[in-house]
Design a protein around this motif. Sequence first.
Motif, PDB file in Angstrom:
ATOM      1  N   GLY A 156      -8.370   7.819 -27.403  1.00 49.48           N
ATOM      2  CA  GLY A 156      -8.091   6.883 -26.321  1.00 49.48           C
ATOM      3  C   GLY A 156      -9.361   6.286 -25.751  1.00 49.48           C
ATOM      4  N   THR A 157      -9.438   4.966 -25.727  1.00 50.52           N
ATOM      5  CA  THR A 157     -10.675   4.305 -25.319  1.00 50.52           C
ATOM      6  C   THR A 157     -11.037   4.599 -23.863  1.00 50.52           C
ATOM      7  OG1 THR A 157     -10.343   2.528 -26.933  1.00 50.52           O
ATOM      8  CG2 THR A 157     -11.843   2.084 -25.107  1.00 50.52           C
ATOM      9  N   ALA A 158     -10.069   4.497 -22.939  1.00 50.14           N
ATOM     10  CA  ALA A 158     -10.364   4.704 -21.519  1.00 50.14           C
ATOM     11  C   ALA A 158     -10.897   6.116 -21.279  1.00 50.14           C
ATOM     12  CB  ALA A 158      -9.117   4.453 -20.680  1.00 50.14           C
ATOM     13  N   ASN A 159     -10.243   7.093 -21.879  1.00 46.44           N
ATOM     14  CA  ASN A 159     -10.676   8.487 -21.735  1.00 46.44           C
ATOM     15  C   ASN A 159     -12.065   8.688 -22.334  1.00 46.44           C
ATOM     16  OD1 ASN A 159     -10.403  11.435 -21.414  1.00 46.44           O
ATOM     17  ND2 ASN A 159     -10.127  11.446 -23.630  1.00 46.44           N
ATOM     18  N   THR A 160     -12.290   8.094 -23.497  1.00 48.06           N
ATOM     19  CA  THR A 160     -13.582   8.227 -24.179  1.00 48.06           C
ATOM     20  C   THR A 160     -14.707   7.622 -23.353  1.00 48.06           C
ATOM     21  OG1 THR A 160     -12.530   8.200 -26.353  1.00 48.06           O
ATOM     22  CG2 THR A 160     -14.862   7.603 -26.261  1.00 48.06           C
ATOM     23  N   VAL A 161     -14.480   6.428 -22.827  1.00 46.13           N
ATOM     24  CA  VAL A 161     -15.502   5.758 -22.027  1.00 46.13           C
ATOM     25  C   VAL A 161     -15.831   6.578 -20.781  1.00 46.13           C
ATOM     26  CG1 VAL A 161     -15.996   3.719 -20.609  1.00 46.13           C
ATOM     27  CG2 VAL A 161     -14.985   3.457 -22.887  1.00 46.13           C
ATOM     28  N   LYS A 162     -14.796   7.125 -20.126  1.00 47.23           N
ATOM     29  CA  LYS A 162     -15.017   7.928 -18.908  1.00 47.23           C
ATOM     30  C   LYS A 162     -15.866   9.158 -19.209  1.00 47.23           C
ATOM     31  CE  LYS A 162     -12.625   9.975 -14.953  1.00 47.23           C
ATOM     32  NZ  LYS A 162     -13.553  11.108 -14.860  1.00 47.23           N
ATOM     33  N   ILE A 163     -15.530   9.870 -20.288  1.00 48.71           N
ATOM     34  CA  ILE A 163     -16.288  11.071 -20.650  1.00 48.71           C
ATOM     35  C   ILE A 163     -17.736  10.711 -20.972  1.00 48.71           C
ATOM     36  CG2 ILE A 163     -16.552  12.863 -22.420  1.00 48.71           C
ATOM     37  CD1 ILE A 163     -13.501  12.982 -22.568  1.00 48.71           C
TER      38      ILE A 163
END
Length: 348
Positions: free
Chosen positions: A53-60
Motif C-alpha cells: 500500500g502506497t500510503a502506508n509505505t510512504v508514512k513508514i
Amino acid sequence: MAPPMSAAAFLKALKDEGLKVVEVGSWETHNRNHKGPWGPVNGVMIHHTVTKGTANTVKICRDGHATLPGPLCHGVIAKDGTVHLVGYGRANHAGLGDDDVLNAVVNEKPLPADNEANTDGNRHFYGFECENLGDGHDPWPAEQLLAIEKVAAAICRHHDWTADSVIGHLEWQPGKVDPKGFTMHSMRERIEKRLGGKPSPSKPAPAPSTGTYTVAKGDTLFSIAAAHKTTVVKLVDLNKLADPNAIRVGQKLKVPSAAAAKPQPAYEPFPGAAFFHGGRNSPIITALGRRLVALGFGASYKTGPGPNWTNADKAAVRAFQLAHDELKGDADGIPGPKTWSALKVPKV
C-alpha cells in the motif's frame, strides 16, 4: 565523490527526467543531519520496503518506527512509478556496509562481494525505497522499474556519474537481499542505456589501440568480453575468430587497450564440476553463495550462505543459469566452466 545537490536541484533533476513527483510535507528539511554528516555523496542505493500500500509505505518511510527513526530514504518509488519525496539529507536507509564496495563505486569499477560492515552508507548514498513485499513473488510493474531507472539516471546525470554508481542494498551490506525480484545488473544496463551508453564528457573515451590478453583455464569469450567491458562480437571481429567457442588456454587475444591496461580481477579459478557435491565444505562455496546473493539470485537461502554445499546453493546456481540465455543449456544447478566464468566468484 561530490557534495550533495541542493533540495531544489534534486527536485528539478527528477522532474527534468520526466518523473511524476509528490512532495510530502517539509521533506526538504526532514533528515538525520544531527546524527552525522551528509556527504560527500558517491552513488545511489535502491531498496525494497517489505510493505503493502502506497500510503502506508510512504508514512513508514517518512516517520520510521520505534527502532529506526525516519526518514528511511529520500524518496519512495510507488507501484505506479510516482516518486514520493519524504526527506532530504542524512537518512536511515543504508546503514553500515563494505568499504571495498564504496571504493568500487567511487572508482566506478565492478563491485566486489560485500563481506563486512565497517563504513557509514547513510553519509554517502542517495536512497530510494521501492514499494514491494520483497518476497520474490510481488510483481514489479513496468512503470515502477522505469521510475527506478529514471531516478538513478537523473542523479547520475547531475553528478556526471555512470551507471556503475548505482547499487542495491544487497550489494552493500552482508545479509541484505533487497531489491528482490530483478537484478541490479539488468537495472544498471537500463540506466546506462538511458544515459546514452557513452563515456561522460569529463571522462575520456578509450583509445582505439589494442592490448593483449592471454586465455586462462576456464575462460570463455563471453567471460573475457565481460571482464574487459566489451562484447563477444567485437572480440570476434578484432581477432578474426572463425569459431568463438574454440579459444584455447594460452592463446593471446587482442582486447581494447583501455581495458587491457587494467589489472585482471582476482577471481576464484574453476574447481571442477565434481567439486560440488553433498558434504563438500569450503570457503569457495561461501564465496559462491555470497556472489549469487549479490547478483540477486539468493531467494533459495533461508540462512547463510555457508561453506557447506546444499540444495539452496544448487537452486541459486540454477536460477542464475536460467536467467542467462547462453547458460540455459547447463541449467542443472552445478557450475560448469561457462557458468563459473560468468559468475566471477571473488578469490578466497
